[in-house]
Design a protein around this motif. Sequence first.
Motif, mmCIF file in Angstrom:
data_model
loop_
_atom_site.group_PDB
_atom_site.id
_atom_site.type_symbol
_atom_site.label_atom_id
_atom_site.label_comp_id
_atom_site.label_asym_id
_atom_site.label_seq_id
_atom_site.Cartn_x
_atom_site.Cartn_y
_atom_site.Cartn_z
ATOM 1 N N ILE A 156 -2.821 -16.029 31.473
ATOM 2 C CA ILE A 156 -2.373 -15.162 32.807
ATOM 3 C C ILE A 156 -1.243 -14.648 32.054
ATOM 4 N N GLY A 157 -1.176 -14.297 30.904
ATOM 5 C CA GLY A 157 0.101 -13.638 30.363
ATOM 6 C C GLY A 157 -0.326 -12.361 30.034
ATOM 7 N N PRO A 158 0.797 -11.467 29.707
ATOM 8 C CA PRO A 158 2.358 -11.973 29.407
ATOM 9 C C PRO A 158 2.977 -12.105 30.724
ATOM 10 N N LEU A 159 3.343 -13.139 30.965
ATOM 11 C CA LEU A 159 3.989 -13.862 32.328
ATOM 12 C C LEU A 159 5.104 -12.716 32.859
ATOM 13 N N HIS A 160 5.908 -12.288 31.762
ATOM 14 C CA HIS A 160 7.194 -11.349 32.302
ATOM 15 C C HIS A 160 6.577 -10.142 32.888
ATOM 16 N N GLU A 161 5.422 -9.436 32.203
ATOM 17 C CA GLU A 161 4.750 -8.404 32.567
ATOM 18 C C GLU A 161 4.069 -8.513 33.870
ATOM 19 N N HIS A 162 3.585 -9.738 33.981
ATOM 20 C CA HIS A 162 2.764 -9.832 35.086
ATOM 21 C C HIS A 162 3.425 -10.046 36.300
ATOM 22 N N LEU A 163 4.755 -10.603 36.151
ATOM 23 C CA LEU A 163 5.534 -10.721 37.395
ATOM 24 C C LEU A 163 6.085 -9.232 37.755
ATOM 25 N N ARG A 164 6.648 -8.623 36.654
ATOM 26 C CA ARG A 164 6.993 -7.352 37.039
ATOM 27 C C ARG A 164 6.099 -6.372 37.601
ATOM 28 N N SER A 165 4.768 -6.718 37.224
ATOM 29 C CA SER A 165 3.680 -5.736 37.898
ATOM 30 C C SER A 165 3.462 -6.210 39.240
ATOM 31 N N ARG A 166 3.387 -7.751 39.564
ATOM 32 C CA ARG A 166 3.157 -7.680 41.134
ATOM 33 C C ARG A 166 4.364 -7.571 41.930
ATOM 34 N N LEU A 167 5.500 -7.530 41.279
ATOM 35 C CA LEU A 167 6.759 -7.290 42.029
ATOM 36 C C LEU A 167 6.970 -5.530 42.502
ATOM 37 N N HIS A 168 6.112 -5.125 41.522
ATOM 38 C CA HIS A 168 6.052 -3.437 41.654
ATOM 39 C C HIS A 168 7.447 -2.822 41.314
ATOM 40 N N ARG A 177 2.047 3.035 16.059
ATOM 41 C CA ARG A 177 0.733 3.415 16.802
ATOM 42 C C ARG A 177 -0.156 2.083 17.340
ATOM 43 N N LYS A 178 -0.130 1.126 16.320
ATOM 44 C CA LYS A 178 -0.705 -0.219 16.499
ATOM 45 C C LYS A 178 0.193 -1.091 17.929
ATOM 46 N N ALA A 179 1.213 -1.098 17.634
ATOM 47 C CA ALA A 179 2.413 -1.440 18.488
ATOM 48 C C ALA A 179 2.094 -0.958 20.006
ATOM 49 N N ALA A 180 1.935 0.429 20.138
ATOM 50 C CA ALA A 180 1.654 1.089 21.341
ATOM 51 C C ALA A 180 0.316 0.992 21.928
ATOM 52 N N GLU A 181 -0.549 0.576 21.190
ATOM 53 C CA GLU A 181 -1.762 0.283 21.624
ATOM 54 C C GLU A 181 -2.047 -1.109 22.200
ATOM 55 N N MET A 182 -1.465 -2.071 21.505
ATOM 56 C CA MET A 182 -1.326 -3.226 22.102
ATOM 57 C C MET A 182 -0.297 -3.437 23.273
ATOM 58 N N ALA A 183 0.708 -2.826 23.616
ATOM 59 C CA ALA A 183 1.322 -2.590 24.617
ATOM 60 C C ALA A 183 0.621 -2.162 25.790
ATOM 61 N N ARG A 184 -0.288 -1.210 25.782
ATOM 62 C CA ARG A 184 -0.987 -0.748 26.530
ATOM 63 C C ARG A 184 -2.121 -1.714 27.142
ATOM 64 N N MET A 185 -2.642 -2.361 26.352
ATOM 65 C CA MET A 185 -3.488 -3.343 26.441
ATOM 66 C C MET A 185 -2.785 -4.627 27.429
ATOM 67 N N ALA A 186 -1.597 -4.784 27.124
ATOM 68 C CA ALA A 186 -1.144 -5.888 27.632
ATOM 69 C C ALA A 186 -0.726 -5.459 28.975
ATOM 70 N N LYS A 187 -0.357 -4.362 29.387
ATOM 71 C CA LYS A 187 -0.090 -3.992 30.588
ATOM 72 C C LYS A 187 -1.362 -3.826 31.506
ATOM 73 N N GLU A 188 -2.519 -3.245 30.865
ATOM 74 C CA GLU A 188 -3.583 -3.142 31.587
ATOM 75 C C GLU A 188 -4.140 -4.647 32.083
ATOM 76 N N SER A 189 -4.140 -5.736 31.306
ATOM 77 C CA SER A 189 -4.375 -6.933 31.508
ATOM 78 C C SER A 189 -4.050 -7.671 32.889
ATOM 79 N N VAL A 190 -2.566 -7.300 33.214
ATOM 80 C CA VAL A 190 -1.927 -7.824 34.325
ATOM 81 C C VAL A 190 -2.109 -6.944 35.648
ATOM 82 N N LYS A 191 -2.772 -5.592 35.614
ATOM 83 C CA LYS A 191 -3.080 -4.682 36.647
ATOM 84 C C LYS A 191 -4.160 -5.455 37.326
ATOM 85 N N GLU A 192 -4.403 -4.845 38.564
ATOM 86 C CA GLU A 192 -5.628 -5.612 39.485
ATOM 87 C C GLU A 192 -6.936 -5.066 38.614
#
Length: 491
Positions: free
Chosen positions: A247-259, A444-459
Amino acid sequence: MEQATAIPHVLIFPLPVQGHVTSMLKLAELLSLAGGGGIRVTFLNSDYNHTRLIQFSDAESRFRNYPAFQFKTIDDGLPMDQLTKGQKVSELVGAMGSKTRPVFKDSLVQMDPPVTCVIGDGALGFISEVSLELGIPNIRFRTISTCFFWINFWLPEIIQAGELPIQGEEDMDRMITKVPGTESFLRCRDLPAYCRGRSDEPTLLRIVRATRESSSPPYPLILNTFDELDGPILALVHHRLPKTYAIGPLHEHLRSRLHTTSYSSPSSSLWKEEASCLTWLDSQPLGSVLYVNFGSITMMRRDQAVEFWEGLINSKNRFLWVIRPGSVCFDEEMGCDNMPEELVEGVEKGNLKVLVGWAPQEEVLGHDAVGGFLTHSGWNSTLESIVAGVPMICWPFFADQQVNSRVVSEVLKLGLDMKDVCDRRVVERMVNELMVEKKEEFGRKAAEMARMAKESVKEGGSSYRDLELLIEDIKSQAQEVNGSKSNNSIS
């Protein structure tokens, strides 16, 4: 009354050190938030850490927004103000096993309303044992990386195959072959300190083996990761432990659900955070600053601090170094005559800033001026860097950090591994490689992984789905527990 007892009551109990409190408190808020008032949450913290949490964060006022949430405290059996070195974590685990266990059992028995699910830190085996004794469903939360969890799971097989113990320095680059999924990259050098024959090996090895031995039947497990980051290893974990919630990254997951529009998720710091570094970063060029922070437990010798200082200065790159008070070890033999004054008292000048204190790390990593992170490779820090799209130089200290640094450099290709080395020339070379020579490639690699991390916690994302499944299972457990009690009372 019947309606009240049907509401799940989850008790969350972390190992009382910063990294574990941080991630498990974020889970507590996610459950409080996602449950929409339909889940009661009790967060059980050590007396010492709770005092610091209330003093240095907004946790108390923030959780008032959740009427079904409460803080409770417990004695951890060890003076936490003496926990300054990583190896003392083993003493804390031992003390809690003997002194905190009976207190914890009494607390569970007396909890009102009754607890229907315990989410316990997997580092504290007695939490599961007590929960099972009392017939309360238990879910283990491992705050470590998935790869490290999986390696520990296979540690008995590694020992049985004769691949441990490590024989000496000449043996450090030998490959470990008995952990499925890691055969291509895992070396002796990448295993934790207790595999290197140090004095605390017997105690910690027993803890790890006990964790594995208690894994049958399979237990529910929470991991702070996401499919796109740890997919191959996660698939293997799922095969052994089907009820695994990533269910991670937890800090991003929380930020996403708090909008929230803020880059930082809600604070759970046990240290006073100094925001002056953000003002300094505002004046620095885009992506030009190397952020340096070795975490809440790492201890560094005076000579090591000097090597890092000289290497950073010689690299001629901008840097922000956050030095936790007491993290550099002085003794009578080493003295501090050659210690740069800037590392003792802090300084802000030109292209560098040394902050003696603590920083709001998520905000720092999310700042546009930061282009790299020299880190101890703690799992929270690693995930925060991944979400921010910031590549890393890894200098691990203990626990899962040796494994994490290897995964960052050899599997994810998001940085460089500097383990077992502390030399100004190596520091200078790696800083320039990360910040100058291969900056675009790592970026470039870091930016792509960041994108996937953010997508994982969206609906619809993998972590979003797993959290929803966890919530559903917690509610189902409550119905089963209450149904069982009703049947017992009828009979």
